[in-house]
Design a protein around this motif. Sequence first.
Motif, PDB file in Angstrom:
ATOM      1  N   TYR A 194       0.818  -1.219   0.000  1.00  0.00           N
ATOM      2  CA  TYR A 194       0.000   0.000   0.000  1.00  0.00           C
ATOM      3  C   TYR A 194       0.852   1.269   0.000  1.00  0.00           C
ATOM      4  CZ  TYR A 194      -3.791  -3.236   0.994  1.00  0.00           C
ATOM      5  OH  TYR A 194      -4.683  -4.272   0.919  1.00  0.00           O
ATOM      6  N   ALA A 195       2.105   1.154  -0.414  1.00  0.00           N
ATOM      7  CA  ALA A 195       3.012   2.321  -0.389  1.00  0.00           C
ATOM      8  C   ALA A 195       2.497   3.492  -1.223  1.00  0.00           C
ATOM      9  CB  ALA A 195       4.404   1.900  -0.834  1.00  0.00           C
ATOM     10  N   PRO A 196       2.018   3.289  -2.469  1.00  0.00           N
ATOM     11  CA  PRO A 196       1.519   4.446  -3.233  1.00  0.00           C
ATOM     12  C   PRO A 196       0.352   5.145  -2.545  1.00  0.00           C
ATOM     13  CG  PRO A 196       1.845   2.540  -4.669  1.00  0.00           C
ATOM     14  CD  PRO A 196       1.956   2.047  -3.265  1.00  0.00           C
ATOM     15  N   ARG A 219      -0.239   5.190   0.771  1.00  0.00           N
ATOM     16  CA  ARG A 219       0.283   5.898   1.942  1.00  0.00           C
ATOM     17  C   ARG A 219       0.966   7.197   1.531  1.00  0.00           C
ATOM     18  NH1 ARG A 219       2.853   1.035   3.165  1.00  0.00           N
ATOM     19  NH2 ARG A 219       4.853   2.140   3.095  1.00  0.00           N
ATOM     20  N   ASP A 220       1.776   7.138   0.478  1.00  0.00           N
ATOM     21  CA  ASP A 220       2.473   8.341   0.015  1.00  0.00           C
ATOM     22  C   ASP A 220       1.473   9.425  -0.397  1.00  0.00           C
ATOM     23  OD1 ASP A 220       4.884   7.067   0.447  1.00  0.00           O
ATOM     24  OD2 ASP A 220       5.161   6.491  -1.653  1.00  0.00           O
ATOM     25  N   LEU A 221       0.410   9.008  -1.078  1.00  0.00           N
ATOM     26  CA  LEU A 221      -0.630   9.941  -1.502  1.00  0.00           C
ATOM     27  C   LEU A 221      -1.248  10.644  -0.302  1.00  0.00           C
ATOM     28  CD1 LEU A 221      -2.995  11.054  -3.261  1.00  0.00           C
ATOM     29  CD2 LEU A 221      -4.045   8.791  -3.069  1.00  0.00           C
ATOM     30  N   LEU A 222      -1.653   9.867   0.697  1.00  0.00           N
ATOM     31  CA  LEU A 222      -2.316  10.442   1.861  1.00  0.00           C
ATOM     32  C   LEU A 222      -1.386  11.371   2.635  1.00  0.00           C
ATOM     33  CD1 LEU A 222      -4.308   7.336   3.145  1.00  0.00           C
ATOM     34  CD2 LEU A 222      -5.252   9.373   2.049  1.00  0.00           C
ATOM     35  N   ARG A 223      -0.153  10.968   2.814  1.00  0.00           N
ATOM     36  CA  ARG A 223       0.788  11.800   3.573  1.00  0.00           C
ATOM     37  C   ARG A 223       1.003  13.146   2.905  1.00  0.00           C
ATOM     38  NH1 ARG A 223       5.290   7.069   4.861  1.00  0.00           N
ATOM     39  NH2 ARG A 223       4.043   5.961   6.421  1.00  0.00           N
ATOM     40  N   LEU A 240      -7.228  -0.318   3.905  1.00  0.00           N
ATOM     41  CA  LEU A 240      -7.346   1.027   3.337  1.00  0.00           C
ATOM     42  C   LEU A 240      -7.861   2.038   4.357  1.00  0.00           C
ATOM     43  CD1 LEU A 240      -8.791   0.118  -0.183  1.00  0.00           C
ATOM     44  CD2 LEU A 240      -6.469   0.862   0.356  1.00  0.00           C
ATOM     45  N   VAL A 241      -8.884   1.680   5.107  1.00  0.00           N
ATOM     46  CA  VAL A 241      -9.413   2.601   6.118  1.00  0.00           C
ATOM     47  C   VAL A 241      -8.420   2.730   7.276  1.00  0.00           C
ATOM     48  CG1 VAL A 241     -11.278   3.003   7.768  1.00  0.00           C
ATOM     49  CG2 VAL A 241     -11.805   2.118   5.489  1.00  0.00           C
ATOM     50  N   GLY A 242      -7.766   1.633   7.629  1.00  0.00           N
ATOM     51  CA  GLY A 242      -6.778   1.692   8.704  1.00  0.00           C
ATOM     52  C   GLY A 242      -5.634   2.632   8.392  1.00  0.00           C
ATOM     53  N   ILE A 243      -5.115   2.560   7.163  1.00  0.00           N
ATOM     54  CA  ILE A 243      -4.024   3.452   6.749  1.00  0.00           C
ATOM     55  C   ILE A 243      -4.504   4.900   6.712  1.00  0.00           C
ATOM     56  CG2 ILE A 243      -2.513   4.068   4.817  1.00  0.00           C
ATOM     57  CD1 ILE A 243      -2.423   1.029   4.167  1.00  0.00           C
ATOM     58  N   LEU A 244      -5.719   5.116   6.214  1.00  0.00           N
ATOM     59  CA  LEU A 244      -6.288   6.465   6.185  1.00  0.00           C
ATOM     60  C   LEU A 244      -6.367   7.059   7.589  1.00  0.00           C
ATOM     61  CD1 LEU A 244      -7.886   8.848   4.946  1.00  0.00           C
ATOM     62  CD2 LEU A 244      -9.949   7.415   5.104  1.00  0.00           C
ATOM     63  N   CYS A 245      -6.889   6.297   8.530  1.00  0.00           N
ATOM     64  CA  CYS A 245      -7.026   6.802   9.900  1.00  0.00           C
ATOM     65  C   CYS A 245      -5.666   7.028  10.551  1.00  0.00           C
ATOM     66  CB  CYS A 245      -7.861   5.835  10.728  1.00  0.00           C
ATOM     67  SG  CYS A 245      -9.597   5.742  10.235  1.00  0.00           S
TER      68      CYS A 245
END
Length: 495
Positions: free
Chosen positions: A241-243, A245-249, A291-296
């Motif tokens: 899920y690196a892309p 995570r990078d997007l959200l950050r 996906l929701v976990g990474i978002l939160c």
Amino acid sequence: MLINPLHAAEPVGPMAPSPYLPTSRRFVNPIYIRVEEIRETAYLNAADRSLVEWSFDAVRELSADPGPIDRDAAWAAKRTALEVVRAAPRSAARQAELEEFCAREGRGLDDFALWCAITEQQAEQRPGQPWPAELHDITSPAVARLRDELADRVDHYRWLQWVADEQLSDAQRTARDAGMSVGIMQDLAVGVHPEGADAWALRSVMAEGVSVGAPPDMYNQQGQDWSQPPWHPQALARAGYAPYRDLLRTVLRHAGAIRIDHIIGLFRLWWLPRGGAADQGTYVRYDHEALVGILCLEAQRAGAVVIGEDLGVVEPWVREYLEDRGVLGTSILWFEKGADGSPLAPERYRRLALTTVTTHDLPPTAGYLAGEHVDLRDRLGLLERDVETERRAARTERAEMVRTLSNRGLVGDSPSERELVEAMHRFIKQTPSVLLGVALADAVGERRAQNQPGTDQEYPNWRVPLADAGGNVVMLDELFDSARLRSLLAAMREH
């Protein structure tokens, strides 16, 4: 302040007008840069300063033009000015800040800037033609060669992102210093352009030959095809899920909140064969826990609120799942109905929600009350039922709304359009929702829709300049003196 997505668009015209069809969701459209605020602009010599001013003079009068917004003309002028500023010398400290930004953004920024440079080169050498086949593969020798040959242009596009990032940081800091508890609420589009930078650089985690959309519903009876390639669930998982995570950050870095457009896409997406009918798709599920976990997690790190746009076809358990994790939902007055189909009582609205009267996919409230959404969809051939049936339904919906407002003592007999708009905002004030929204279009009396889902060239989506009830263009500086805006804000501030 909730703003439209600032995602990157094409580096050369024509620029897609919709902020929801970006070339990259991670990076920013430099059309939003304010040239005058770049530090180096203040130190330009007289000749270069004249070049910057001449660039602005060429498009100055477009600001007051009531016709469709011409982003290509605006970007062409700004692009010329930015070239001049970029060529100006930077201090050692400023250069170090730029290099630190580029190092932090890493390969993602490098690949995005390379795509911009190649797009620019191809537009100059092969205008209107598709890229040669060897350039579609980011790992090809041809792309590697251009990475060296176009190094200066790659640096230019990295510089643009640095400038945009600085100005976003300044905007959020200014908002918080002024007393805003949240500040700027960024908007994350559901997907990207099929021929854009993300689709090119992240091809290994994108599904090919399909696009995403939405099945038919009451407001879009033929379904929707958004022409966007989706994440490939298994490939994204293999990439850790690196892309994502990078997007959200990157998006969260200068935001006090983030609105996730079509958050249901983190659970399932309506996939369509590329070029197929929008009502002939199927749902494909994603690992929503990941996906929701990474978002939160990323929102927690950034100290940001998360709002999910959970309208449309939603499985009931999804809203409960998101609420349990502190993700706010979205409630639109027109869509909230009781069991009998009448407007839902405000006391029954969700607490963890951003509640508004309207949304950008509907006409402003004044236009909706007048039934203009039916007339527009009829003209564009978007209705499945006959137009008279739709008009009767719209009149019934309006009458139910007026009756509901009257029963709650929010309007008197024969209310004016303006009184109805303000009463509807007083209505949502009675909900327990932790966030309330006021559309700028409602605040000035605009009647035209900004966006008509299900259309492309048939309607000037995202090119309608803000205007008042008389059709007069409203400039940003004029908002502070708008009697209608002040009246609506006073209604929202009532206790």
